[in-house]
Design a protein around this motif. Structure first.
Motif, short mmCIF file in Angstrom:
data_model
loop_
_atom_site.label_atom_id
_atom_site.label_comp_id
_atom_site.label_asym_id
_atom_site.label_seq_id
_atom_site.Cartn_x
_atom_site.Cartn_y
_atom_site.Cartn_z
N LEU A 135 0.84 -1.19 0.00
CA LEU A 135 0.00 0.00 0.00
C LEU A 135 0.88 1.24 0.00
CD1 LEU A 135 -2.95 0.94 0.09
CD2 LEU A 135 -2.73 1.08 2.57
N ARG A 136 0.52 2.19 -0.87
CA ARG A 136 1.31 3.42 -0.99
C ARG A 136 0.42 4.65 -0.82
NH1 ARG A 136 6.39 2.91 -2.90
NH2 ARG A 136 6.99 0.84 -3.62
N TYR A 137 1.05 5.68 -0.29
CA TYR A 137 0.40 6.99 -0.23
C TYR A 137 0.42 7.61 -1.63
CZ TYR A 137 0.86 6.85 4.90
OH TYR A 137 0.77 6.52 6.21
N ILE A 138 -0.29 8.70 -1.79
CA ILE A 138 -0.33 9.43 -3.07
C ILE A 138 1.07 9.85 -3.50
CG2 ILE A 138 -1.13 11.58 -4.16
CD1 ILE A 138 -3.33 9.46 -3.94
N ASP A 139 1.94 10.18 -2.53
CA ASP A 139 3.31 10.60 -2.88
C ASP A 139 4.22 9.41 -3.21
OD1 ASP A 139 4.02 9.46 -0.44
OD2 ASP A 139 4.74 11.32 0.46
N ASP A 140 3.65 8.21 -3.30
CA ASP A 140 4.31 6.97 -3.68
C ASP A 140 5.18 6.36 -2.57
OD1 ASP A 140 4.33 4.99 -5.66
OD2 ASP A 140 6.34 5.57 -6.29
N SER A 141 5.15 6.90 -1.37
CA SER A 141 5.87 6.27 -0.27
C SER A 141 5.01 5.13 0.30
CB SER A 141 6.23 7.28 0.81
OG SER A 141 5.06 7.85 1.38
N ILE A 142 5.66 4.14 0.85
CA ILE A 142 4.96 2.96 1.38
C ILE A 142 4.31 3.29 2.72
CG2 ILE A 142 5.30 0.63 2.28
CD1 ILE A 142 7.51 0.27 0.22
N VAL A 143 3.06 2.85 2.88
CA VAL A 143 2.36 2.98 4.16
C VAL A 143 2.93 1.91 5.07
CG1 VAL A 143 0.13 2.93 5.34
CG2 VAL A 143 0.28 3.80 3.00
N GLU A 144 3.51 2.31 6.19
CA GLU A 144 4.20 1.36 7.06
C GLU A 144 3.42 1.02 8.33
OE1 GLU A 144 8.29 2.30 7.66
OE2 GLU A 144 8.61 2.73 5.54
N GLU A 145 2.58 1.92 8.80
CA GLU A 145 1.85 1.68 10.05
C GLU A 145 0.41 1.30 9.74
OE1 GLU A 145 2.25 4.61 13.16
OE2 GLU A 145 4.13 5.30 12.27
N THR A 146 -0.07 0.25 10.42
CA THR A 146 -1.44 -0.19 10.21
C THR A 146 -2.43 0.88 10.68
OG1 THR A 146 -1.46 -1.33 12.33
CG2 THR A 146 -0.91 -2.65 10.37
N LEU A 147 -3.65 0.75 10.20
CA LEU A 147 -4.69 1.72 10.52
C LEU A 147 -5.65 1.15 11.56
CD1 LEU A 147 -5.63 2.56 6.83
CD2 LEU A 147 -4.25 3.96 8.34
N SER A 148 -6.00 1.96 12.52
CA SER A 148 -7.06 1.57 13.45
C SER A 148 -8.34 2.33 13.09
CB SER A 148 -6.66 1.85 14.89
OG SER A 148 -6.36 3.21 15.06
#
Length: 91
Positions: free
Chosen positions: A40-53
Motif C-alpha cells: 500500500l502506498r500513499y499518493i506521494d508513492d511512499s509505502i504505508v508502514e503503520e497499520t490503521l485503526s
C-alpha cells in the motif's frame, strides 16, 4: 476514540474540498492486509508502514486519510487511493 461528529462536520479533503466520513471496518481490514504485505502506498508513492485503526474517506469514495490517536492526518501527500479496495459494505 473515534473522530467526533462535530469535527467530521467541518473536515474535508485538502485537495478536492469534498467532505469526509469514517471508513468502514471491512475496508480498514483490507488496507491493513496490504500494509502488512508492504503493497500500500500513499499518493506521494511512499509505502504505508503503520497499520490503521481508523481512517476517513471522502464522500465520493476516492481518497482515504489515516487517523492517528483520534487525530485525522489531512495531508494531501498522505492520502491513499481507494483504487486498492474491494468493499461492497462501505456505503
Amino acid at each position: 476514540m473515534p473522530v467526533s461528529q462535530s469535527l467530521l462536520d467541518i473536515l474535508c479533503c485538502p485537495s478536492t474540498k469534498i467532505p469526509v466520513k469514517p471508513l468502514c471496518d471491512d475496508a480498514i481490514t483490507q488496507l491493513n492486509a496490504l500494509i502488512q504485505e508492504r503493497k500500500l502506498r500513499y499518493i506521494d508513492d511512499s509505502i504505508v508502514e503503520e497499520t490503521l485503526s481508523e481512517a476517513l474517506v471522502t464522500q465520493n469514495h476516492e481518497l482515504i486519510y489515516r487517523v492517528d490517536d483520534s487525530i485525522p492526518v489531512m495531508l494531501e501527500e498522505r492520502a491513499i487511493s481507494t483504487d486498492v479496495l474491494d468493499c461492497d459494505k462501505c456505503d
